[in-house]
Design a protein around this motif. Structure first.
Motif: not given
Length: 512
Positions: A119, A122-123, A163, A196-197, A200-202, A223
């Motif tokens: 993702i 970052e993920w 992460r 989707e990222s 740093k968030d999803v 995050d």
């Protein structure tokens, strides 16, 4: 004496109870456990893989009569070094308990899973996980039972977010926006527009998994170090259709609700505030988003009626089905549809794009056009939004006209008579034909086959076709036809009850 006799009996019973209790607590106890981190530091990639002799490589279960075989397998995670060396991932596990069982679980418990989705940068999303303890059958009681209880209590089809920067693991549930697609995972593009990222968030919009309470919601997973804070972006009367991330700092979606739907809106990823798009001079009917290379565009279709004349036959009305690609621009703080249209499609003559997210700089789709004599020609279309140009290439013979049949640009199609299959690579000008060869194990069953079924469609989860037959004694054979690798074109034959298909399943995800 009587009193002493009963006292001795009482002491003996207490001692026996103490011994039984000690035996039951042999090795300690563990009430729960939690995966906290996977050690992926320094790895260039991670992979789902097994050694080819493991029973996990065969069918997950042999089916009951009338059922289809389940060839979706779960494998452990391995890190891949620069020189290609594979090392199984070690986990940091938090265990509530005491004694030997705590040390065993921390050292040996692992996750097995069916797929890994990257993702953004970052993920990672670990899909349909289960707890697994290698060599559990060799662990003596009561430790065996205690470890088995931990595994059983965890359940199946668990999902985790990882992460990448530090390997931290966060269990992800449907209530927190995790899409549920079942067991049909194929390739990273499956989740474009769903998960989707943004930084740093999803963000997730789980339109996979059926019409439950979470379908069409939009979630932001923030995050915050040791936790992921889950926020619902829309209220309970609203729904979203897709996530279209624009690298200029917003997320687009098609908003629906109690009073209608089909409205393209802008979401501010930080404040989560929703804003309308100014349509300007554009005439938008049932507009949709399409994201291409990090930019969101508006696509709309409408019917245009014009009057034509030739000076002899008089006038007549002509109605055309048209499609339009529009760019978006920020005018005084408001996103506005830029006119004229970036590109205009005559949908009477060609196929238009589908509502999708493309991570590539261009959008591609497929369609069929017909000549006046109804001769059909199938094409792959490529739209370049920067050049505002559309090109098309006729698909070679035997190539499917369905984007969902292609995996990393290649489709695998069973041939006539099921004696061969086609490898249809979009980068090539013709399909490759691969002959199907059964291994020698089929020989002992030839005289016993009562009914023989054909091969199913290509299964991207196992990179193979599957088929089967029923024998005169009522038992079944299962055929595994490899479409890739050194065994490409070869069929392995399994008799009902066998479980080792000898197949290596590998999903590779680059980390940097």
């Amino acid at each position: 004496m009587k009193t002493k006799f009963f006292s001795l009996i009482g002491i003996g019973m207490i001692a026996m109870f103490f011994l039984v209790s000690c035996e039951g607590n042999s090795g300690g106890s563990a009430s729960s456990m939690q995966f906290k981190r996977m050690d992926i530091a320094g790895a260039k990639a991670i992979a789902l893989a097994s050694d080819g002799s493991s029973r996990n490589n065969g069918p997950k279960r042999m089916p009951a009569e009338g059922d289809a075989p389940d060839y979706n397998v779960s494998n452990p995670v391995w890190t891949v070094s620069e020189d290609g060396t594979l090392v199984e991932v070690h986990y940091t596990i938090e265990v509530v308990g005491n004694g030997e069982i705590v040390d065993l679980v921390k050292a040996n418990m692992r996750l097995v899973m069916q797929y890994i989705y990257p993702i953004g940068d970052e993920w990672l999303w670990l899909v349909n996980c289960e707890y697994d303890y290698p060599g559990l059958d060799d662990i003596p009681e009561p430790l065996h039972g205690k470890i088995r209880e931990l595994i059983n209590n965890a359940g199946i089809d668990l999902n985790f977010l990882v992460r990448k920067s530090d390997g931290a693991l966060f269990q992800w549930t449907r209530e927190q926006g995790c899409p549920q697609k079942g067991r049909g995972y194929k390739q990273p593009s499956d989740i474009y527009g769903q998960v989707e990222s943004v930084g740093k968030d999803v963000f997730s919009c789980p339109s996979m998994g059926g019409l439950d309470d979470y379908y069409g919601r939009i979630y932001k997973l923030e995050d915050q170090g040791d936790i992921l804070n889950v926020v619902q972006v829309l209220n309970s009367s609203q729904s979203g259709n897709g996530l279209y991330v624009d690298d200029r700092g917003y997320v687009g979606t098609i908003l629906g609700g109690d009073f209608g739907g089909g409205i393209p809106v802008i979401i501010d990823p930080s404040s989560l505030k929703l804003s309308n798009i100014n349509s300007g001079a554009a005439q938008l009917e049932k507009p949709e988003y399409i994201a291409i290379g990090g930019r969101a565009y508006i696509y709309a279709e409408r019917y245009i009626t014009t009057t034509e004349t030739d000076g002899k036959e008089g006038n007549w009305d002509v109605t055309k089905h048209m499609g339009y690609f529009y760019a978006l621009e920020n005018q005084s703080g408001m996103w506005t549809v830029k006119t004229p249209a970036l590109y205009e499609f005559d949908l009477e003559q060609q196929s238009g794009p589908t509502q999708r997210v493309y991570k590539t700089p261009v959008a591609t789709w497929m369609g069929t056009e017909y000549e006046a004599n109804w001769t059909a020609h199938s094409y792959v279309y490529t739209f370049d939004p920067i050049a505002a140009s559309l090109t098309k290439k006729e698909l070679p013979a035997n190539y499917p006209v369905d984007e969902t049949k292609y995996y990393d640009g290649v489709a695998y199609v069973m041939g006539e008579g099921q004696s061969f299959f086609y490898v249809c690579d979009l980068a090539k000008d013709a399909a490759e034909q691969v002959e199907i060869q059964f291994d020698e194990s089929i020989a002992e069953y030839i005289s016993q086959i009562a009914f023989m079924g054909g091969f199913s469609e290509y299964d991207p989860n196992t990179q193979c076709f599957t088929g089967g037959a029923q024998l005169l004694d009522g038992t079944h054979l299962y055929f595994i036809l490899y479409a890739q690798g050194e065994n490409r074109g070869k069929v392995t034959v399994l008799h009902e009850g066998e479980s080792d298909a000898g197949q290596v399943i590998s999903v590779m995800v680059r980390l940097n």
